[in-house]
Design a protein around this motif. Structure first.
Motif, PDB file in Angstrom:
ATOM      1  N   GLN A 164       0.830  -1.191   0.000  1.00 40.05           N
ATOM      2  CA  GLN A 164       0.000   0.000   0.000  1.00 40.05           C
ATOM      3  C   GLN A 164       0.871   1.250   0.000  1.00 40.05           C
ATOM      4  N   SER A 165       0.198   2.388  -0.042  1.00 40.40           N
ATOM      5  CA  SER A 165       0.893   3.665   0.051  1.00 40.40           C
ATOM      6  C   SER A 165       1.392   3.895   1.472  1.00 40.40           C
ATOM      7  N   SER A 166       2.233   4.897   1.635  1.00 39.28           N
ATOM      8  CA  SER A 166       2.761   5.234   2.951  1.00 39.28           C
ATOM      9  C   SER A 166       2.914   6.746   3.050  1.00 39.28           C
ATOM     10  N   VAL A 167       2.672   7.289   4.251  1.00 40.07           N
ATOM     11  CA  VAL A 167       2.902   8.710   4.485  1.00 40.07           C
ATOM     12  C   VAL A 167       3.718   8.862   5.758  1.00 40.07           C
ATOM     13  N   ALA A 168       4.528   9.912   5.803  1.00 37.99           N
ATOM     14  CA  ALA A 168       5.321  10.188   7.000  1.00 37.99           C
ATOM     15  C   ALA A 168       4.465  10.802   8.092  1.00 37.99           C
ATOM     16  N   TYR A 169       3.579  11.726   7.689  1.00 35.45           N
ATOM     17  CA  TYR A 169       2.718  12.426   8.639  1.00 35.45           C
ATOM     18  C   TYR A 169       1.284  11.952   8.456  1.00 35.45           C
TER      19      TYR A 169
ATOM     20  N   ASN B  15      -0.501   1.983   4.270  1.00 38.04           N
ATOM     21  CA  ASN B  15       0.269   1.206   5.255  1.00 38.04           C
ATOM     22  C   ASN B  15       0.434   1.965   6.569  1.00 38.04           C
ATOM     23  N   SER B  16       0.464   3.287   6.489  1.00 39.66           N
ATOM     24  CA  SER B  16       0.619   4.083   7.704  1.00 39.66           C
ATOM     25  C   SER B  16      -0.634   4.045   8.574  1.00 39.66           C
TER      26      SER B  16
ATOM     27  N   ALA C  33       5.431  -4.718   5.350  1.00 42.73           N
ATOM     28  CA  ALA C  33       4.884  -3.582   4.617  1.00 42.73           C
ATOM     29  C   ALA C  33       5.746  -3.250   3.409  1.00 42.73           C
ATOM     30  N   VAL C  34       5.123  -3.232   2.250  1.00 44.50           N
ATOM     31  CA  VAL C  34       5.785  -2.830   1.012  1.00 44.50           C
ATOM     32  C   VAL C  34       5.067  -1.576   0.520  1.00 44.50           C
ATOM     33  N   HIS C  35       5.801  -0.480   0.392  1.00 47.75           N
ATOM     34  CA  HIS C  35       5.193   0.801   0.053  1.00 47.75           C
ATOM     35  C   HIS C  35       5.174   1.030  -1.461  1.00 47.75           C
ATOM     36  N   THR C  36       4.065   1.620  -1.914  1.00 49.54           N
ATOM     37  CA  THR C  36       3.946   1.981  -3.335  1.00 49.54           C
ATOM     38  C   THR C  36       4.228   3.465  -3.555  1.00 49.54           C
ATOM     39  N   VAL C  37       4.046   4.272  -2.514  1.00 47.54           N
ATOM     40  CA  VAL C  37       4.468   5.678  -2.521  1.00 47.54           C
ATOM     41  C   VAL C  37       5.009   5.970  -1.130  1.00 47.54           C
TER      42      VAL C  37
ATOM     43  N   LEU D 111      -2.543  -8.031   1.450  1.00 43.48           N
ATOM     44  CA  LEU D 111      -3.499  -6.942   1.617  1.00 43.48           C
ATOM     45  C   LEU D 111      -3.098  -5.786   0.718  1.00 43.48           C
ATOM     46  N   SER D 112      -4.052  -5.272  -0.044  1.00 44.17           N
ATOM     47  CA  SER D 112      -3.768  -4.108  -0.886  1.00 44.17           C
ATOM     48  C   SER D 112      -4.901  -3.114  -0.779  1.00 44.17           C
ATOM     49  N   GLY D 113      -4.563  -1.826  -1.037  1.00 41.24           N
ATOM     50  CA  GLY D 113      -5.560  -0.770  -1.008  1.00 41.24           C
ATOM     51  C   GLY D 113      -5.508   0.044  -2.279  1.00 41.24           C
TER      52      GLY D 113
END
Length: 283
Positions: A7-12, A17-18, A33-37, A78-80
């Protein structure tokens, strides 16, 4: 239990995934967790920074995990949100490889496309990709009511219409469908529902509607339901636990006055759901 979350990931803040990883870990689930962004924040703010990871880079990370022999231990992929067709290809390839290593593994897909208020907010190619290739490969999907209609070419409103649309979705491939944000004209005011349908039956749960928009709540819902369904094998229990935890998370977030989900502050509600809502069997 081990879940491979792509899934995607954000720092804030908490989306992708976040949003999904911490609740799963709080339940005792091993998450890879494997991030796409990897963005600074979710795009709902209108401005963000950071990279959209190339599909080949995502594929390389997955291949490295596979080379460690880890795919045989994956219980669910799991994917979003899928930002492009190329990422969809990577996810589908990973699902096939995981299932080759562990035939008992499932693919849980949150087919993110939009919602009733905003409409479809993804690239026009994504709904076609989801309907024709991704959803047929999934064992479990977690659309909201709008996305369910988009997938099946219907406009469900009543319970009966929503159930009929779910069966059309199940005909595409997945055996289990969790419909989030079910809205119907005859429901009590200020309530919202979730519906789970499997080969064993159909169940619905009703909770108060909170006056808020919470980015990432769908990601948390998909993660929790997947984990609870895998751990219990009981759709009704999974629905009850998920709805209880998500409601408390949203209430805590609303009470805090903060825009971002209060995941850490709600961790006890995630780990020990209060089970305050009754699940009813529809059939």
């Amino acid at each position: 239990m081990s879940i491979l979350s792509i899934q995607s990931s954000v720092a804030y803040g908490h989306v992708g995934n976040s949003a999904a990883v911490f609740p799963l870990q709080r339940l005792g689930v091993e998450v890879w967790a494997v991030h796409t962004v990897h963005f600074s924040n979710h795009t709902g703010y209108g401005e963000w920074r950071g990279p959209l990871l190339p599909a080949d880079d995502v594929r390389a990370v997955l291949r490295g995990v596979e080379e460690r022999g880890a795919f045989a231990g994956v219980d669910a992929v799991l994917s979003g949100y899928q930002g492009g067709e190329d990422i969809g290809d990577v996810i589908l390839d990973a699902v096939a490889r995981v299932k080759a290593a562990n035939p008992d593994a499932i693919y849980a897909c949150d087919p993110v496309m939009g919602n009733a208020k905003s409409g479809c907010f993804v690239h026009p190619a994504i709904p076609i990709l989801l309907r024709e290739r991704v959803v047929p490969a999934a064992d479990l999907i977690t659309p909201n009511q709008f996305e369910l209609g988009y997938l099946t070419g219907t406009e469900p409103h009543t319970i009966e219409e929503t159930l009929a649309s779910v069966e059309l979705a199940r005909d595409l491939g997945p055996s289990t469908v969790l419909v989030t944000s079910v809205e119907r004209p005859d429901a009590p005011a200020d309530t919202i529902e979730m519906m789970a349908v499997t080969d064993a039956g159909a169940w619905i749960v009703q909770t108060p509607r909170l006056a808020m928009k919470a980015n990432g709540s769908g990601d948390v819902t998909a993660a929790l339901f997947t984990a609870h369904l895998l751990s219990t094998g009981d759709p009704a229990v999974a629905l009850a636990r998920t709805s209880s935890s998500v409601f408390d998370l949203l209430q805590n977030t609303l009470d805090s006055g903060e825009r971002e989900l209060q995941l850490v502050q709600s961790q006890e509600s995630l780990a020990q759901p209060r089970m305050q809502f009754e699940v009813s069997q529809l059939r």
